[in-house]
Design an enzyme around this catalytic site. Structure first.
Site, PDB file in Angstrom:
ATOM      1  N   SER A 127       0.827  -1.209   0.000  1.00  0.00           N
ATOM      2  CA  SER A 127       0.000   0.000   0.000  1.00  0.00           C
ATOM      3  C   SER A 127       0.856   1.251   0.000  1.00  0.00           C
ATOM      4  O   SER A 127       1.978   1.251   0.531  1.00  0.00           O
ATOM      5  CB  SER A 127      -0.900   0.001   1.243  1.00  0.00           C
ATOM      6  OG  SER A 127      -1.520   1.249   1.429  1.00  0.00           O
TER       7      SER A 127
ATOM      8  N   TYR B 151      -2.219  -0.235  10.047  1.00  0.00           N
ATOM      9  CA  TYR B 151      -2.413  -0.783   8.700  1.00  0.00           C
ATOM     10  C   TYR B 151      -1.128  -0.669   7.885  1.00  0.00           C
ATOM     11  O   TYR B 151      -0.669  -1.633   7.272  1.00  0.00           O
ATOM     12  CB  TYR B 151      -3.552  -0.042   7.999  1.00  0.00           C
ATOM     13  CG  TYR B 151      -3.677  -0.377   6.535  1.00  0.00           C
ATOM     14  CD1 TYR B 151      -4.055  -1.647   6.117  1.00  0.00           C
ATOM     15  CD2 TYR B 151      -3.407   0.579   5.555  1.00  0.00           C
ATOM     16  CE1 TYR B 151      -4.162  -1.960   4.770  1.00  0.00           C
ATOM     17  CE2 TYR B 151      -3.514   0.283   4.208  1.00  0.00           C
ATOM     18  CZ  TYR B 151      -3.889  -0.988   3.821  1.00  0.00           C
ATOM     19  OH  TYR B 151      -3.991  -1.302   2.488  1.00  0.00           O
TER      20      TYR B 151
END
Length: 356
Positions: A154, A179
């Site tokens: 990501s 995350y």
């Protein structure tokens, strides 16, 4: 482009985890249209409306003119026994790990879900790849093992980096959300398994993917829901934010080009590579909202304007993302091309049809 570049191989078996998710669905759909055999797995969790996930799976299960074959298994990659059984039964050649607990803000509310899926689940995939890859050394087996593991990282790994655009060799050791920390951990784990066990692996740092049938927790989707319901939208950091929005078709094309092209060995004999996939054209949040208003107006046939509630920056969020895609262009002669105007219009038309 790489001198050893290979086109998509329709004779391979492709395993996609997170197949009922946004990117997983569109990638599976593309591979089926190409005539490939696709094995999909998803736990259908309720992080967002499961009806959308079931709708995606229903589309994948429809007969097509292509010779693609789709098999779906409901399961969780954090279940090691299930993952091993899946690999042993279907013997995939290429694995695309897209199953993960997504969302920066949700990682603050529910951190356990991120460790379970993004760390333990990914470890189980790596272990299954390791044992499958070992089959290549078995003279009595006709299975060639895992030829390539492609996994989702990501843009969040870049944290609050000031240097832009973000390049793959930038410092990414100061994540600002759990995350992001799990995604950076995935890259480190994959590199280690590639170094130790020679598993070819490629990590993809996705930059704000959007489009029809997308995730309802993403800003463009939740904004649209609130705008059409006459509710105010929350504009964080008082609108002083920007994102490198990447249309889903561009993402899928980029992944497709990478699938049959595992990395070559580096100086440590690891076959591991990380690429940014972004639009290389960040948009200011206020322009993005203005463009979404215009797209919804066109789709519904009347003027649509958002009521805005300006708020400070959210915990764990970052002010901007901007992808350097030099490596992606160099190795695969590919650059995302969809404009935010065209992409949001396609989303808005799909969204409004669903409201009718």
């Amino acid at each position: 482009m790489r001198s050893d570049y290979k086109e998509l191989d329709k004779t391979k078996t492709y395993l996609i985890t997170g197949a009922a998710g946004f990117i997983g669905y569109f990638l599976a759909k593309r591979l089926l249209e190409r005539g490939c055999r696709v094995i999909g797995i998803d736990n259908i969790n309720d992080y967002y409306d499961v009806a959308l996930k079931h709708a995606r799976l229903e589309e994948l299960g429809k007969p097509t003119d292509s010779s693609g074959q789709f098999t779906f298994i409901k399961g969780d990659i954090s279940d090691k026994e299930m993952v091993n059984h899946l690999f042993n039964k279907y013997r995939p050649n290429i694995v695309v790990n897209l199953a993960a607990q997504a969302g920066v803000r949700y990682s603050i509310e529910n951190p356990d879900a991120y460790i379970q899926s993004n760390i333990i689940g990914f470890f189980n995939i790596l272990e299954a790849c390791r044992h499958s890859y070992a089959e290549t050394n078995n003279p009595n087996s006709d299975y060639k093992g895992i030829e390539h593991l492609v996994y989702a990282s990501s843009s969040s790994v870049y944290g609050a980096n000031k240097k832009v655009p973000f390049a793959e060799d930038d410092f990414v050791d100061k994540p600002v959300s759990l995350y992001a920390a799990t995604k950076k951990s995935n890259e480190l784990m994959a590199y280690n398994y590639s170094h130790l066990y020679k598993i070819p692996a490629t990590g993809l740092r996705f930059f704000t993917v959007y489009g029809p049938m997308g995730r309802p927790d993403m800003a463009y989707f939740s904004f649209s829901q609130k705008i059409m319901a006459g509710e105010p939208i929350k504009v964080f950091n008082h609108g002083d934010m920007y994102r490198d929005f990447t249309y889903i078709d561009d993402i899928v094309t980029g992944v497709e080009k990478i699938l049959c092209n595992p990395p070559n060995e580096d100086e440590m004999q690891a076959r591991h590579k990380v690429y940014n996939i972004g639009n290389n054209k960040p948009e200011q949040l206020m322009y993005f909202i203005e463009t979404l208003e215009k797209a919804l107006s066109k789709a519904v046939g009347r003027s649509v304007t958002a009521r805005k509630e300006y708020l400070p920056m959210q915990m764990g969020d970052v002010p901007g993302t901007y992808a350097d895609i030099t490596a992606l262009e160099r190795d695969f002669d590919f650059k995302p091309s969809a404009s935010i105007e065209d992409g949001l219009l396609k989303f808005a038309q799909w969204f409004i049809r669903g409201q009718a």
